[in-house]
Design an enzyme around this catalytic site. Structure first.
Site, short mmCIF file in Angstrom:
data_model
loop_
_atom_site.label_atom_id
_atom_site.label_comp_id
_atom_site.label_asym_id
_atom_site.label_seq_id
_atom_site.Cartn_x
_atom_site.Cartn_y
_atom_site.Cartn_z
N ARG A 5 48.78 58.39 22.79
CA ARG A 5 47.89 57.23 22.83
C ARG A 5 46.46 57.74 22.77
O ARG A 5 46.01 58.51 23.60
CB ARG A 5 48.11 56.44 24.13
CG ARG A 5 47.11 55.30 24.32
CD ARG A 5 47.36 54.62 25.66
NE ARG A 5 46.34 53.62 25.95
CZ ARG A 5 45.58 53.62 27.04
NH1 ARG A 5 45.70 54.59 27.93
NH2 ARG A 5 44.69 52.68 27.24
N HIS A 15 43.42 48.46 25.04
CA HIS A 15 44.74 48.01 25.49
C HIS A 15 45.57 47.44 24.34
O HIS A 15 46.49 46.64 24.55
CB HIS A 15 44.63 46.95 26.61
CG HIS A 15 44.19 47.52 27.93
ND1 HIS A 15 43.31 46.86 28.77
CD2 HIS A 15 44.49 48.68 28.55
CE1 HIS A 15 43.09 47.60 29.85
NE2 HIS A 15 43.80 48.71 29.73
N GLY A 60 45.35 45.89 35.45
CA GLY A 60 45.71 47.08 36.21
C GLY A 60 44.43 47.74 36.69
O GLY A 60 43.41 47.08 36.85
N ARG A 63 35.42 50.44 37.36
CA ARG A 63 34.50 50.15 36.27
C ARG A 63 33.80 48.82 36.52
O ARG A 63 34.42 47.87 36.99
CB ARG A 63 35.24 50.09 34.93
CG ARG A 63 35.93 51.37 34.52
CD ARG A 63 36.70 51.18 33.23
NE ARG A 63 37.61 52.28 32.98
CZ ARG A 63 38.70 52.20 32.23
NH1 ARG A 63 39.01 51.04 31.64
NH2 ARG A 63 39.47 53.25 32.05
N MET A 91 43.97 47.40 44.29
CA MET A 91 44.15 45.99 44.65
C MET A 91 45.06 45.80 45.84
O MET A 91 44.84 44.91 46.68
CB MET A 91 44.67 45.20 43.44
CG MET A 91 44.81 43.70 43.68
SD MET A 91 43.26 42.89 44.19
CE MET A 91 42.37 42.85 42.62
N ILE A 122 48.77 44.94 38.35
CA ILE A 122 48.36 43.79 39.17
C ILE A 122 48.97 42.51 38.63
O ILE A 122 49.52 41.70 39.38
CB ILE A 122 46.82 43.68 39.20
CG1 ILE A 122 46.20 44.93 39.82
CG2 ILE A 122 46.38 42.43 39.95
CD1 ILE A 122 44.68 45.00 39.68
N GLY A 123 48.88 42.32 37.34
CA GLY A 123 49.38 41.09 36.73
C GLY A 123 50.87 40.89 36.92
O GLY A 123 51.35 39.75 37.06
N GLU A 135 53.53 50.50 27.14
CA GLU A 135 52.76 51.16 26.08
C GLU A 135 53.54 52.31 25.46
O GLU A 135 53.52 52.50 24.23
CB GLU A 135 51.44 51.67 26.66
CG GLU A 135 50.48 50.56 27.06
CD GLU A 135 49.28 51.05 27.82
OE1 GLU A 135 48.17 50.52 27.61
OE2 GLU A 135 49.44 51.99 28.64
#
Length: 393
Positions: free
Chosen positions: A87, A174, A204, A235, A278, A325-326, A375
């Site tokens: 990637r 992404h 994430g 970030r 999180m 997170i999602g 991914e």
């Protein structure tokens, strides 16, 4: 076999696949928190549900790469690997995955200033694997490629036009995750849904949203770099340029120091002053207003993006949550979707807290789904097709 490598700024994910028409995952894992005190190595085998995790004795990204290769060589004969997929976060002008050549590596080195947090590590991974296994095909899968379909107006940045010649515009990231999520959506809900007006939320440590129509990217929250968009683990997300000027001037920061601040000291970590994780923040939120505000801002900014992308798409048919997170934080999904009934977004509380695939009510006009991203799996499909096509030539 096929080996997928996903190099991040402080992590290396990997996945090994048996080569077949649809690649079959054999083994996967990651080295995480490279550069921190609690570096961990974790892995799982496809036929074993439990994940194995232990401390990794490494002190740099280079030693983490060496550690990973040494560990892999004890598990499998790497000479049997037909291709290694990497990637590559920033692909600039690359619209398609590419076989890695010395010329491509040199081009990637030239654009390191565009992504200093990822590209040096990704190049290092390519070169070290080349040293250890020089005859193995390596393929670059570019994370920016998915967003090349964005209309020009979505790519433009409001700065002097001369900077566009240097390649400064919105790229988006992404992309491999979004490509996978669209394929998964089609498998789950059919072609009509996948070709409809879709908002994808990859949430994430790094987080972004994308607006997609007819299977193509229309807009996305990340921009010239992955630091833009919504607040993330460390970030900043979008930032008033006047704030950048003021901080650099008053704190006497160099460009490199400011880049470190907005990429590694800001976002949820900066607001909470305790953690960018999180899970930690949700545990602390009732007792610590700083943690609560970090969570609130994260959800509020995502909510605004969904509304903006509904406007860009002329409506919304499907909303997809993904990423660490999602996929796992029901309370975040609930907070994001509260107040969006005017768009047709209504969550079923029981479905949401059970992390079901479909979490919207039967009455809502928008399907809200939770779809785990993959991914490495997307990369494996891409790499498998490329080497299969190459063998037919």
């Amino acid at each position: 076999m096929l080996l997928m490598i996903n190099g991040g700024s402080s992590s290396i994910k990997f996945a090994l696949y048996k080569q077949s028409e649809i690649p079959e995952k054999i083994l996967s894992g990651q080295i995480s928190k490279i550069g921190f005190k609690d570096i961990k190595f974790s892995f799982s085998e496809s036929n074993v549900p439990e994940k194995t995790s232990f401390p990794a004795i490494v002190n740099s990204y280079a030693s983490a790469i060496a550690y990973l290769i040494s560990w892999l060589e004890k598990q499998v004969d790497l000479k049997k690997i037909n291709a290694i997929g990497h990637r590559i976060v920033h692909g600039m002008q690359y619209l398609n995955p590419s076989f890695i050549t010395p010329a491509l590596v040199e081009e990637l080195k030239q654009i390191i200033p565009y992504d200093p947090d990822h590209l040096p590590n990704e190049i290092q991974l390519i070169e070290v694997f080349k040293q250890h296994h020089p005859d193995t095909i390596q393929i670059a899968c570019f994370d920016t490629a998915f967003h090349q379909t964005m209309p020009r107006v979505a790519k433009l940045l409001p700065i002097p036009r001369r900077f566009e010649k240097s390649g400064i515009h919105r790229y988006g990231f992404h992309g491999l995750s979004y490509q996978y999520l669209l394929q998964a959506l089609e498998r789950i809900a059919g072609k009509v849904a996948a070709n409809g007006r879709v908002v994808l939320a990859h949430l994430g440590n790094g987080a972004s949203l994308a607006a997609v129509h007819h299977g193509s990217s229309v807009d996305t929250s990340m921009s010239f770099t992955p630091a833009a968009g919504i607040p993330m683990s460390s970030r900043s997300g979008d930032l008033d340029p006047g704030v950048a000027w003021f901080i650099m001037k008053t704190e006497h920061l160099s460009a490199d120091e400011f880049n470190h601040l907005v990429n590694h000291e800001s976002g949820l970590l900066g607001i909470s002053e305790t953690s960018g994780d999180m899970n930690d923040l949700l545990k602390q939120a009732e007792k610590d207003i700083r943690a609560a505000e970090a969570v609130d801002l994260f959800c509020y900014d995502i909510k605004k993006r969904i509304g903006a992308y509904a406007a860009a798409l002329g409506g919304i048919d499907t909303l997809v949550f993904s990423g660490g997170i999602g996929e796992n934080a029901a309370i975040i999904r609930q907070s994001v979707c509260e107040g969006l009934a005017f768009l047709g977004i209504e969550l079923d509380s029981k479905r949401n807290h059970a992390n079901q695939d479909l979490i919207s009510t039967d009455e809502g006009n928008v399907s809200v789904r939770v779809i785990p991203t993959d991914e490495e799996g997307m990369m494996a499909e891409i790499v498998n097709k490329m080497i299969t096509d190459k063998a037919k030539q």
